[in-house]
Design an enzyme around this catalytic site. Structure first.
Site, mmCIF file in Angstrom:
data_model
loop_
_atom_site.group_PDB
_atom_site.id
_atom_site.type_symbol
_atom_site.label_atom_id
_atom_site.label_comp_id
_atom_site.label_asym_id
_atom_site.label_seq_id
_atom_site.Cartn_x
_atom_site.Cartn_y
_atom_site.Cartn_z
ATOM 1 N N CYS A 1 0.838 -1.215 0.000
ATOM 2 C CA CYS A 1 0.000 0.000 0.000
ATOM 3 C C CYS A 1 0.867 1.257 0.000
ATOM 4 O O CYS A 1 1.607 1.508 0.952
ATOM 5 C CB CYS A 1 -0.911 -0.055 1.223
ATOM 6 S SG CYS A 1 -1.780 1.476 1.594
ATOM 7 N N CYS B 1 0.216 3.676 2.911
ATOM 8 C CA CYS B 1 0.737 3.055 4.142
ATOM 9 C C CYS B 1 2.239 3.268 4.244
ATOM 10 O O CYS B 1 2.768 3.583 5.320
ATOM 11 C CB CYS B 1 0.434 1.560 4.171
ATOM 12 S SG CYS B 1 -1.318 1.140 4.119
#
Length: 127
Positions: free
Chosen positions: A32, A35
């Site tokens: 991600c 993230c």
């Protein structure tokens, strides 16, 4: 420092160890992009706010834990106190106090996205 949590037993132990202190749990994944961008900031916050417990759950490595916490998107940040997720009812006393003082408090106790400013504001509000 950010503690890596892999299963429900580790999660419960971590919450218990925090006692009355604020716990912030980031649910994320290695693939991600948002993230990856927020993690260094999140780690720096864990060093700055030493009276707050910080943890990370990789949703791919711990899908059962992510599911039990009702994580629908990543990154998701959830806040806990006294072994429970911070909710409107656990915050009612502070809200009444703030309301009497003329402050309006947004009732967001978990959020999705890599918004470092919003995360830090929430940590300061809940400490």
């Amino acid at each position: 420092m950010v503690q890596i949590l892999r299963d429900m037993d580790e999660f419960k132990t971590f919450l218990k160890a925090a006692g009355h202190k604020l716990v912030v749990v980031e649910f994320s994944a290695k693939w991600c992009g948002p993230c990856q961008r927020i993690y260094p900031i999140y780690h720096a916050m864990s060093l700055q706010y030493q009276n707050v417990f910080f943890a990370n759950v990789d949703v791919d490595a711990s899908p059962a834990l992510a599911e039990s916490c009702n994580v629908k998107a990543i990154p998701t940040f959830q806040m806990f106190k006294k072994n429970q997720k911070v909710t409107l009812f656990s915050r009612i006393e502070r809200i009444i106090c703030c309301y009497r003082s003329g402050f309006k408090v947004k009732q967001i106790y978990e959020f999705c996205g890599a918004d470092a400013k919003k995360l830090e504001e929430k940590i300061k509000q809940l400490m």
